[in-house]
Scaffold this motif. Sequence first.
Motif, mmCIF file in Angstrom:
data_model
loop_
_atom_site.group_PDB
_atom_site.id
_atom_site.type_symbol
_atom_site.label_atom_id
_atom_site.label_comp_id
_atom_site.label_asym_id
_atom_site.label_seq_id
_atom_site.Cartn_x
_atom_site.Cartn_y
_atom_site.Cartn_z
ATOM 1 N N THR A 29 0.817 -1.220 0.000
ATOM 2 C CA THR A 29 0.000 0.000 0.000
ATOM 3 C C THR A 29 0.848 1.267 0.000
ATOM 4 O OG1 THR A 29 -0.208 -0.140 2.419
ATOM 5 C CG2 THR A 29 -1.987 -1.108 1.086
ATOM 6 N N SER A 30 2.083 1.178 0.451
ATOM 7 C CA SER A 30 2.956 2.351 0.447
ATOM 8 C C SER A 30 3.518 2.639 -0.943
ATOM 9 C CB SER A 30 4.117 2.171 1.433
ATOM 10 O OG SER A 30 5.019 1.166 0.989
ATOM 11 N N ASN A 31 3.316 1.710 -1.875
ATOM 12 C CA ASN A 31 3.902 1.845 -3.209
ATOM 13 C C ASN A 31 2.880 1.974 -4.328
ATOM 14 O OD1 ASN A 31 6.983 1.592 -3.156
ATOM 15 N ND2 ASN A 31 6.354 -0.039 -1.755
ATOM 16 N N ILE A 32 1.597 2.052 -3.996
ATOM 17 C CA ILE A 32 0.567 2.204 -5.028
ATOM 18 C C ILE A 32 -0.296 3.427 -4.712
ATOM 19 C CG2 ILE A 32 0.499 -0.278 -5.492
ATOM 20 C CD1 ILE A 32 -2.152 -0.391 -3.946
ATOM 21 N N ASP A 33 -0.954 3.932 -5.750
ATOM 22 C CA ASP A 33 -1.892 5.032 -5.548
ATOM 23 C C ASP A 33 -3.125 4.534 -4.809
ATOM 24 O OD1 ASP A 33 -0.201 6.750 -6.939
ATOM 25 O OD2 ASP A 33 -1.189 6.344 -8.866
ATOM 26 N N ALA A 34 -3.759 5.420 -4.057
ATOM 27 C CA ALA A 34 -4.975 5.043 -3.339
ATOM 28 C C ALA A 34 -6.051 4.617 -4.333
ATOM 29 C CB ALA A 34 -5.470 6.210 -2.505
ATOM 30 N N PRO A 35 -6.597 3.429 -4.193
ATOM 31 C CA PRO A 35 -7.639 2.964 -5.115
ATOM 32 C C PRO A 35 -8.979 3.621 -4.814
ATOM 33 C CG PRO A 35 -7.262 1.329 -3.411
ATOM 34 C CD PRO A 35 -6.256 2.420 -3.183
ATOM 35 N N ASN A 36 -9.836 3.653 -5.824
ATOM 36 C CA ASN A 36 -11.201 4.145 -5.623
ATOM 37 C C ASN A 36 -12.113 3.041 -5.109
ATOM 38 O OD1 ASN A 36 -10.801 6.850 -6.631
ATOM 39 N ND2 ASN A 36 -10.609 5.933 -8.659
ATOM 40 N N ARG A 37 -11.959 1.845 -5.694
ATOM 41 C CA ARG A 37 -12.788 0.714 -5.258
ATOM 42 C C ARG A 37 -11.948 -0.552 -5.261
ATOM 43 N NH1 ARG A 37 -17.111 0.985 -8.535
ATOM 44 N NH2 ARG A 37 -18.428 2.061 -7.004
ATOM 45 N N VAL A 38 -12.038 -1.306 -4.167
ATOM 46 C CA VAL A 38 -11.282 -2.545 -3.985
ATOM 47 C C VAL A 38 -12.264 -3.705 -3.928
ATOM 48 C CG1 VAL A 38 -9.670 -3.807 -2.508
ATOM 49 C CG2 VAL A 38 -9.531 -1.296 -2.658
ATOM 50 N N ILE A 39 -11.995 -4.744 -4.698
ATOM 51 C CA ILE A 39 -12.770 -5.983 -4.621
ATOM 52 C C ILE A 39 -11.951 -7.000 -3.839
ATOM 53 C CG2 ILE A 39 -13.909 -7.824 -5.904
ATOM 54 C CD1 ILE A 39 -15.138 -5.132 -6.476
ATOM 55 N N TYR A 41 -7.481 -8.969 -15.597
ATOM 56 C CA TYR A 41 -6.698 -8.079 -16.454
ATOM 57 C C TYR A 41 -7.619 -7.252 -17.351
ATOM 58 C CZ TYR A 41 -3.511 -6.307 -19.944
ATOM 59 O OH TYR A 41 -2.821 -5.460 -20.778
ATOM 60 N N ASP A 42 -8.614 -7.903 -17.931
ATOM 61 C CA ASP A 42 -9.527 -7.196 -18.825
ATOM 62 C C ASP A 42 -10.338 -6.124 -18.089
ATOM 63 O OD1 ASP A 42 -8.693 -8.741 -20.943
ATOM 64 O OD2 ASP A 42 -10.385 -10.149 -20.820
ATOM 65 N N ARG A 43 -10.702 -6.391 -16.841
ATOM 66 C CA ARG A 43 -11.577 -5.480 -16.098
ATOM 67 C C ARG A 43 -10.823 -4.351 -15.389
ATOM 68 N NH1 ARG A 43 -16.396 -7.616 -14.047
ATOM 69 N NH2 ARG A 43 -16.616 -5.552 -13.111
ATOM 70 N N LEU A 44 -9.570 -4.570 -15.052
ATOM 71 C CA LEU A 44 -8.809 -3.537 -14.349
ATOM 72 C C LEU A 44 -8.420 -2.416 -15.306
ATOM 73 C CD1 LEU A 44 -6.465 -5.734 -12.130
ATOM 74 C CD2 LEU A 44 -8.033 -3.982 -11.254
ATOM 75 N N PRO A 45 -8.355 -1.168 -14.815
ATOM 76 C CA PRO A 45 -7.862 -0.071 -15.645
ATOM 77 C C PRO A 45 -6.342 -0.115 -15.714
ATOM 78 C CG PRO A 45 -8.307 0.738 -13.454
ATOM 79 C CD PRO A 45 -8.745 -0.712 -13.469
ATOM 80 N N GLN A 46 -5.767 0.677 -16.602
ATOM 81 C CA GLN A 46 -4.308 0.771 -16.665
ATOM 82 C C GLN A 46 -3.789 1.259 -15.311
ATOM 83 O OE1 GLN A 46 -3.107 -0.296 -19.570
ATOM 84 N NE2 GLN A 46 -1.049 -0.340 -18.714
ATOM 85 N N GLY A 47 -2.804 0.564 -14.778
ATOM 86 C CA GLY A 47 -2.280 0.884 -13.452
ATOM 87 C C GLY A 47 -2.996 0.168 -12.328
ATOM 88 N N GLY A 48 -4.090 -0.554 -12.653
ATOM 89 C CA GLY A 48 -4.815 -1.315 -11.640
ATOM 90 C C GLY A 48 -3.962 -2.437 -11.084
ATOM 91 N N VAL A 49 -4.261 -2.848 -9.864
ATOM 92 C CA VAL A 49 -3.413 -3.815 -9.169
ATOM 93 C C VAL A 49 -4.221 -5.017 -8.674
ATOM 94 C CG1 VAL A 49 -3.676 -2.619 -6.950
ATOM 95 C CG2 VAL A 49 -1.683 -4.091 -7.328
ATOM 96 N N PHE A 50 -3.597 -6.178 -8.746
ATOM 97 C CA PHE A 50 -4.148 -7.415 -8.191
ATOM 98 C C PHE A 50 -3.124 -7.974 -7.217
ATOM 99 C CE2 PHE A 50 -4.127 -12.192 -8.883
ATOM 100 C CZ PHE A 50 -5.127 -12.456 -7.958
#
Length: 227
Positions: A41-51, A137-146
């Motif tokens: 979490t210290s290395n990624i941007d704050a997400p808007n919605r997390v599943i 992969y298909d559903r995440l936006p560019q820069g999205g994280v799993f």
Amino acid sequence: MDMCVDIEEQFNKIARGYDVNRKKFIPCFDEFYLKTTAFITSNIDAPNRVIDLGAGTGLLTSYWYQHFPGAEYILVDIADDMLDIARKRFDHIETISYEVGNYSHKLPDAAFDAVISALSIHHLEDKEKKNLFSELYDRLPQGGVFVNYDQFCAGQPELNRWFDAYWENQLSDRGLTDKDIALWRERRKLDRECSVEQETQWLIHSGFDLVKCVYTCQKFSVIVAVK
């Protein structure tokens, strides 16, 4: 019996004591959950919605929420009794919602930019894992994280026997009852573990640009994939 029904029954059966025993079943609990989450979490941007896939009692979401309290969270699980614990845990938080269902068949309809999962995806068959990773992969936006916090096989049968034997031998010294261990053995029959190397390659083949195992301790590893 259908595999999904069996998983639902097994985890509904242990819902009430799940969080208490999870620390006892995972010798590296603090590093696996707390320190690795702090690192990611210290290395990624704050997400808007997390599943949260296979969210269970909401344990993993509770750690992510500490770092990203402004995000929305959707907790998905096949076992409604497990989600009942999560509902009580987060009953004062309106930005957390719940969805009962099998995420390997259908992901939530809502858009999301982060997906997390703990000790759930290893129940899927290899083909289901690959299909899930491709859909993520298909559903995440560019820069999205799993991020997958999970248990894995060693990739070599003899070494995996070492890992399994060492893990099981520790359990009797960690305050677990005979019933706890018996139920754990039943749940282990549902495991369909792959190796870290296999999952990493599947994620790369799905299209993820950055894929790395950022933590490992024998059976337990955390893999991050960024689109």
